[in-house]
Enzyme design. Structure first.
Site, mmCIF file in Angstrom:
data_model
loop_
_atom_site.group_PDB
_atom_site.id
_atom_site.type_symbol
_atom_site.label_atom_id
_atom_site.label_comp_id
_atom_site.label_asym_id
_atom_site.label_seq_id
_atom_site.Cartn_x
_atom_site.Cartn_y
_atom_site.Cartn_z
ATOM 1 C CE1 TYR A 171 85.486 34.591 73.030
ATOM 2 C CE2 TYR A 171 85.940 35.381 75.346
ATOM 3 C CZ TYR A 171 84.824 34.667 74.267
ATOM 4 O OH TYR A 171 83.587 34.488 74.877
HETATM 5 N N1 LIG Z 1 80.631 30.652 78.988
HETATM 6 C C1 LIG Z 1 81.683 31.891 79.949
HETATM 7 O O1 LIG Z 1 82.607 31.589 80.259
HETATM 8 C C2 LIG Z 1 81.364 32.818 78.525
HETATM 9 C C3 LIG Z 1 82.089 34.086 79.233
HETATM 10 C C4 LIG Z 1 81.643 35.843 78.404
HETATM 11 C C5 LIG Z 1 81.513 35.316 77.475
HETATM 12 N N2 LIG Z 1 80.717 34.451 76.736
HETATM 13 C C6 LIG Z 1 80.144 33.796 75.565
HETATM 14 O O2 LIG Z 1 78.792 34.227 75.610
HETATM 15 C C7 LIG Z 1 77.875 33.322 74.350
HETATM 16 C C8 LIG Z 1 77.689 31.940 74.471
HETATM 17 O O3 LIG Z 1 78.779 30.957 75.153
HETATM 18 P P1 LIG Z 1 79.009 29.629 75.585
HETATM 19 O O4 LIG Z 1 79.990 29.474 76.233
HETATM 20 O O5 LIG Z 1 77.083 28.915 76.123
HETATM 21 O O6 LIG Z 1 78.916 28.419 74.029
HETATM 22 P P2 LIG Z 1 79.212 27.290 73.972
HETATM 23 O O7 LIG Z 1 78.729 26.369 75.519
HETATM 24 O O8 LIG Z 1 80.191 27.135 73.947
HETATM 25 O O9 LIG Z 1 78.102 26.852 73.041
HETATM 26 C C9 LIG Z 1 78.068 27.616 71.726
HETATM 27 C C10 LIG Z 1 76.733 27.757 70.837
HETATM 28 O O10 LIG Z 1 77.672 27.813 70.068
HETATM 29 C C11 LIG Z 1 77.437 27.456 68.171
HETATM 30 N N3 LIG Z 1 77.815 27.689 67.937
HETATM 31 C C12 LIG Z 1 78.969 27.710 67.888
HETATM 32 N N4 LIG Z 1 79.975 28.055 66.930
HETATM 33 C C13 LIG Z 1 78.483 28.700 65.915
HETATM 34 C C14 LIG Z 1 78.476 29.081 64.802
HETATM 35 N N5 LIG Z 1 79.770 29.253 63.419
HETATM 36 N N6 LIG Z 1 77.045 29.504 63.997
HETATM 37 C C15 LIG Z 1 76.510 29.238 64.907
HETATM 38 N N7 LIG Z 1 76.349 28.380 66.310
HETATM 39 C C16 LIG Z 1 77.171 28.366 66.948
HETATM 40 C C17 LIG Z 1 77.089 26.055 69.087
HETATM 41 O O11 LIG Z 1 76.713 24.627 68.475
HETATM 42 P P3 LIG Z 1 76.894 23.404 68.585
HETATM 43 O O12 LIG Z 1 76.122 22.844 69.609
HETATM 44 O O13 LIG Z 1 76.191 22.843 67.457
HETATM 45 O O14 LIG Z 1 78.270 23.257 68.561
HETATM 46 C C18 LIG Z 1 76.753 26.140 70.251
HETATM 47 O O15 LIG Z 1 75.624 25.109 70.543
HETATM 48 C C19 LIG Z 1 79.834 33.074 73.565
HETATM 49 O O16 LIG Z 1 79.381 34.132 73.022
HETATM 50 C C20 LIG Z 1 80.806 33.078 74.133
HETATM 51 O O17 LIG Z 1 81.933 34.154 73.508
HETATM 52 C C21 LIG Z 1 80.297 33.097 77.408
#
Ligand SMILES: NC(=O)c1ccc[n+]([C@@H]2O[C@H](COP(=O)([O-])OP(=O)(O)OC[C@H]3O[C@@H](n4cnc5c(N)ncnc54)[C@H](OP(=O)(O)O)[C@@H]3O)[C@@H](O)[C@H]2O)c1
Length: 264
Positions: A171
């Site tokens: 990741y």
């Molecule tokens: N949460 C954490 O602790 C954390 C920490 C470090 C970095 N991040 C990064 O922050 C960003 C947001 O994370 P999050 O935790 O908010 O994610 P999340 O809750 O899993 O939500 C993912 C979002 O991305 C969309 N998505 C997934 N695959 C996609 C694709 N191939 N094309 C277009 N849209 C797509 C999903 O759409 P659907 O609803 O249609 O599935 C959803 O809206 C990500 O890049 C993640 O790697 C998160």
């Protein structure tokens, strides 16, 4: 000095700033849920017209649009997979058709799969690199070609690229690619006054949080601000980055962690 930055050099002292996004158009990938959704809602509150992107979750994207519209904001939802170049191109087509231009691109779409390298499958590796690395490339490339001069781009990485640890290797590797592309793109687009930055969250409460409860508990104990992050914490940082008040920030990687990494 480029022609855009000249406007900030004033003979009477202080720079002129604005705090609203009125008439700006923002594409937020991955904004049906989690951090992306909080960003879409915040940018709409700040006055931007927003394209909400999702890949599968119709209910979540409907909720997001409903919340933005109920708050008096303007938004459209467009389905599209960032790992497909044609889909990414279509996001920009739809934003331009609905709102005329694109000023802000936030690439929050991401997928996270946890596991030791020893047990990691090729299929999971490919899926994650398709979305996180190649998808980021497609979004940044399209933005570079289509965003208006003076535009702002924010990509999402993770603090795990600096200190990921067991189970986060593939990741973190897939997210590290975007960090390097952001540095290059900031240099390539500076002449057009387009700012390009990365936000790297730490533990943030969303569906995408992949760490075990034990790991999250330990990380919170190591966090000076003493809690896990919320999507709104991250959205406020992005709202700052796309505002004129952040006009001197480009090519940066903002670690949004509550200070988790401070004692390293
Ligand atoms: N949460 C954490 O602790 C954390 C920490 C470090 C970095 N991040 C990064 O922050 C960003 C947001 O994370 P999050 O935790 O908010 O994610 P999340 O809750 O899993 O939500 C993912 C979002 O991305 C969309 N998505 C997934 N695959 C996609 C694709 N191939 N094309 C277009 N849209 C797509 C999903 O759409 P659907 O609803 O249609 O599935 C959803 O809206 C990500 O890049 C993640 O790697 C998160």
């Amino acid at each position: 000095m480029n022609k855009f930055n000249e406007k900030y050099i004033q003979t009477d002292g202080g720079a002129q700033t604005t705090n609203t996004l009125n008439e700006d158009v923002a594409i937020v990938t991955g904004s049906s849920r989690g951090i992306g959704r909080a960003i879409a809602e915040q940018l709409a509150t700040d006055g931007a017209s927003v394209l909400v992107n999702y890949v599968t979750n119709e209910e979540a994207r409907r909720d997001t649009i409903d919340v933005i519209e109920a708050d008096g904001g303007e938004a459209i939802a467009v389905k599209g997979d960032v790992s497909k170049a044609d889909d990414v191109e279509r996001l920009f087509d739809e934003a331009e058709a609905a709102f005329g231009t694109v000023d802000i691109v936030i690439n929050a779409a991401g997928t996270s799969i946890c596991g030791s390298i020893q047990d990691f499958t090729e299929a999971d590796f490919d899926r994650m690199f398709d979305v996180n690395a190649k998808g980021t490339f497609f979004v940044l490339r399209e933005a570079a070609n289509r965003i208006a001069d003076g535009g702002r781009i924010v990509d999402f990485s993770t603090v795990g690229t600096s200190r990921g640890g067991s189970g986060t290797g593939p990741y973190a590797g897939s997210k590290a690619a975007g960090e390097q592309m952001v540095i290059a793109l900031a240099e390539e687009l500076g002449e057009r006054d387009i700012r390009v930055n990365t936000v790297s969250p730490g533990v943030t409460d969303t569906d995408g949080l992949i760490m075990s409860d034990g790991t999250v508990k330990r990380m919170v104990e190591q966090t000076p601000l003493g809690r896990r992050g919320q999507a709104d914490d991250i959205a406020d940082i992005v709202a700052f980055l796309v505002n004129d008040n952040a006009r001197w920030l480009t090519g940066q990687n903002i670690r949004a962690t509550g200070g988790w990494e401070v004692g390293w």
